[in-house]
Write an enzyme that holds these catalytic residues in place. Structure first.
Site, PDB file in Angstrom:
ATOM      1  CE1 TYR A 109       9.590 -25.883  32.474  1.00 48.57           C
ATOM      2  CE2 TYR A 109      10.517 -25.640  34.671  1.00 48.57           C
ATOM      3  CZ  TYR A 109       9.426 -25.833  33.847  1.00 48.57           C
ATOM      4  OH  TYR A 109       8.175 -25.976  34.391  1.00 48.57           O
ATOM      5  CE1 TYR A 148       6.496 -23.073  35.708  1.00 50.94           C
ATOM      6  CE2 TYR A 148       4.208 -22.929  36.411  1.00 50.94           C
ATOM      7  CZ  TYR A 148       5.389 -23.637  36.312  1.00 50.94           C
ATOM      8  OH  TYR A 148       5.455 -24.912  36.818  1.00 50.94           O
TER       9      TYR A 148
END
Ligand SMILES: [Zn+2]
Lengths: 286, 131, 377
Positions: free
Chosen positions: C282, C332
């Site tokens: 991430y 994103y």
């Protein structure tokens, strides 16, 4: 409360006269004409009328006298959360030109306070003062001066306010009084920040608090550039501080240029009043 | 011969940091926003900027440059607009907009605007006696 | 584990989708169901993020999913990414549902941008937001500054994550930054957002949706796609945990909640760091990518910068990182697009395909209670 203070200050009338540091003199006149770029030959004999106020400026070390009406009104508005100021108008009237050797005195009074008004800068109050310059008892110049004391847009209306619970209200009650409070367990004495209802060490639910000495060192910090934050001018510094009592606490670090901030910087707590309901702790350099 | 509508010669001021600082000090104004760029930025400005006493002085100079050394400035009324930071160019323009006789004097009303890249920095009305 | 990912779907990734978040969810959901070779009427469970604005009921109505016997939500922002799959896997393992649709859909760029200033609720936030710490970038920057201080890490070390992500995105046609790689000099020239983070340390803001279908391994074997097995799935919240502001622990340079997830993944899958074919970490902000590498045991504390500098994590390196370009390069979507990338790598259909990919690690949001997955062929 603001209107009342304004009426009271206006009723006081003129402040005591304040005497200029120096008599009207050629060296200061020449500094002025040189800086402004004004080559008017009259000013070899007379002072430029626009210098009237210059003669009585408090200077580098000077302070406003206690009975200065603008200073008093500004303090009232600061207290009410209208913390920013911008000059909006001025009107100077010159009854006659002054000659070197004359000594002027100034006296000021509060003319009026109007508001609250919505302005492009934020909600605010216009404060108007009038000053008179005298030589002996002869008024030689007068000035109306108006400033806007305002609450920057967003500071009050959209200020980011903490959610306060019965577990945390002691902290915010403390900042309003100028105390930095750290939760202290009524059972085992453990200090804890952020606070909570049950001590994670002894599970007692009798929290009290101690008033912190308010000193610590920067453990980490950031310099905020983007995006814009209501009520704050970027860049500004937010620092995580390790207090001498051993807990960490977060607040804005003010009065130190970002380039001078470093981990380990010694700081002391201060208090920044947003309005009647919120006072934030801030860090200042020790 | 002065007349309503007469246009004053333009005055262009290169607002260098030196100009901002020297005029602030010559007017005995020691506020940090007029001489310390870092602190000025910390307080939310783009940099150091002119103080009001300098605006008053510039408007006075602008009018007497036109009206002559014998003229008497009787009143300067000014309203402040956008700030004037260092590295701006301030352009003063003016026009005679009125005439009156007061206290036995011939007074001309001159309207002045000082503008920079951000817009109008100062809008002034000056009463001047031409002799 | 007895569960597998049978289908994946997504919308295009954009800065202005031009349609509602529900429309995005429906588009991605239908794509995932179709990819799995199923019909909407086969779906009987749904899991999404607490932050998702689309009600399960609303999405079920749009897709024509008639009945749901399981639905749940996972909190803590991007920390939920792998956890939605974990919850779905548990549902199919227990029989609470047979086919679970996991989804995340938002107009995060054209609508409510996470990077702007918001006033969040909650007593915990009162210790941070009113003090001027108002964006996710600022919250992470506080950790990053201390990490730099303790391990002598520079802005360039952070920048190498962005360069790596953008290099991979440049050859991924689905990436927003397809064809637009950056250099370390570009990173260093980008403006400060919240020091020590620059613009190019921060992920994109994206409009888009990602969905995937979880079912049992046995059932997945009968479906057209090669099943991607959920070898392990875990969530983690560690001592003195806050959301984005765990500033009161002794050490600010680790992510103990992720360490917890890592240990559970290795134990649950029998797969270790050395067995992995690729990593999908991430990357909402670059500094936490370094900390994750350390926390998961790929290197010692403070050493991740060497791993980034020596080529190990490049597409042609020993352990490729974020082969889709990550959230800095591709899009994103709160970590969900990292899971679908892992699925593509294991199916052999990725844009930047890694040869013989067998096991891929995926992590979720950092700085918050988080989650992770080990997915296998
Ligand atoms: Zn206790």
């Amino acid at each position: 409360m603001i209107e009342e203070a304004a009426r009271e200050l206006a009723a006081r009338g003129e402040s005591a006269r304040r005497v200029a540091r120096d008599p009207v003199n050629l060296p200061m006149i020449r500094n002025w004409t040189e800086a402004i770029g004004d080559d008017n030959p009259t000013y070899e004999h007379y002072a430029p009328p626009a210098m009237a106020q210059v003669w009585t400026m408090p200077g580098l070390a000077g302070q406003r006298p206690a009975d200065d009406p603008l200073g008093a009104m500004v303090a009232v508005l600061d207290e009410a959360g209208y913390t920013s100021v911008v000059a909006t108008d001025s009107e100077q009237t010159y009854h006659r030109y002054l000659s070197p050797g004359e000594t002027v005195e100034v006296s000021s009074r509060l003319d009026g306070v109007t508001g609250p008004k919505r302005t492009a800068l934020g909600e605010g109050w216009f404060v108007t003062t009038r000053s008179t310059w005298y030589v002996g008892d002869e008024p030689v110049a007068e000035m109306m001066f108006r400033v806007l004391k305002f609450r920057p847009s967003g500071v009050a209306g959209t200020a980011i306010r903490p959610a306060v619970s019965s577990d945390t209200e002691f902290f915010w009650a403390g900042t309003a009084l100028g105390e930095l409070r750290i939760q202290r367990c009524g059972g085992c004495g453990r200090l804890r920040h952020p606070p909570g209802p049950m001590c994670p060490s002894c599970r007692q639910t009798r929290p009290g608090y101690v008033v912190a000495a308010g000193e610590g060192t920067v453990y980490s910090y950031v310099v905020h550039h983007h995006p814009p934050v209501p009520g704050r001018a970027a860049p500004f510094v937010v620092a995580l501080v390790e207090l001498t009592e051993g807990v960490r606490m977060l607040a804005e670090l003010v009065g130190v240029p970002p380039s001078e901030v470093h981990i380990g910087l010694e700081v002391r707590v201060g208090f920044s009043r947003v309005d009647g309901e919120l006072t934030l702790p801030v860090w200042r350099r020790r | 011969m002065t007349g309503i509508g007469e246009v004053l010669p333009e005055l262009v001021i290169e607002v260098t940091p030196t100009f901002v600082i020297s005029t602030a000090l010559a007017t005995r104004d020691f506020q940090d926003v007029h001489h310390d760029p870092e602190l000025a930025r910390e307080r939310g400005s783009a940099g150091i900027f002119l103080n009001i006493l300098t605006d008053t002085g510039l408007v006075s100079r602008f009018v007497t440059d036109w009206a002559g050394p014998d003229a008497l400035v009787r009143r300067i009324s000014l309203r402040l607009g956008v700030p004037c930071h260092a590295h701006e160019t301030l352009r003063l323009t003016g026009r005679v907009t009125g005439h009156a006789v007061a206290d036995g004097e011939d007074r001309w009303e001159v309207s002045v605007v000082g503008a920079n890249s951000l817009g109008d920095h100062v809008t002034a009305t000056v009463w001047v006696v031409r002799r | 584990m007895t569960a597998a990912i049978a289908g994946i779907g997504a919308t295009e990734f954009s800065k202005d989708s031009g349609r509602s978040e529900l429309a995005l969810a429906a588009h991605a959901g239908l794509a995932a169901i179709t990819d799995a070779g199923l019909r909407p009427s086969d779906v009987d469970g749904m899991v999404t993020f607490t932050m998702d604005a689309n009600a399960e009921t609303a999405l079920a109505r749009e897709l024509g999913v008639p009945e749901l016997t399981f639905f749940g939500r996972v909190p803590y922002g991007g920390g939920a990414a792998c956890a939605v799959v974990a919850h779905a896997a548990m549902a199919v393992a227990t029989g609470a549902a047979s086919t679970v649709l996991c989804y995340r859909a938002f107009n995060e760029r054209s609508g409510r941008r996470f990077g702007q200033v918001h006033t969040p609720d909650g007593v915990d936030n009162g210790w941070h937001y009113p003090m001027g710490l108002v964006t996710p970038a600022a919250s992470v920057a506080m950790f990053a500054r201390r990490y730099q201080h303790e391990y002598d890490v520079t802005s360039e070390d952070f920048g190498r994550v962005a360069v790596l992500d953008r290099r991979a995105a440049a050859t991924n046609p689905n990436a927003w930054f397809h064809g637009r790689p950056i250099t370390l000099a570009d990173h260093q020239a980008s403006r400060w957002i919240v020091e020590p983070l620059r613009l190019l340390d921060c992920c994109q803001e994206t409009d888009g949706a990602v969905a995937l279908v979880v079912t049992t391994v046995d059932r997945a074997r009968d479906l057209p796609r090669h099943p991607v097995v959920i070898a392990a799935a875990a969530q983690g919240s560690a001592a003195d945990q806050f959301t984005m502001h765990s500033y009161y622990r002794d050490d600010l340079t680790g992510l103990p909640e992720l360490g917890l997830v890592g240990r559970a993944l290795w134990a649950g899958s029998g797969i270790g760091p050395e067995d992995l074919s690729a990593l999908v970490l991430y990357d909402h902000f670059t500094p936490f990518v370094l900390v994750q590498l350390e926390e998961l045991g790929f290197c010692a504390r403070g050493e991740a910068r060497h791993l980034l500098a020596d080529g190990t994590l490049e597409l042609d390196g020993r352990l490729p990182l974020n082969p889709h370009g990550g959230q800095l390069g591709e899009a994103y979507v709160h970590g969900m697009n990292g899971i679908t990338e892992a699925v593509r790598q294991l199916r052999g259909t990725a844009a930047n395909q890694i040869r013989d990919a067998e096991h891929v690690l995926v992590t979720a949001g950092t700085g918050v209670p988080t989650s992770g997955l080990v997915l296998s062929r």
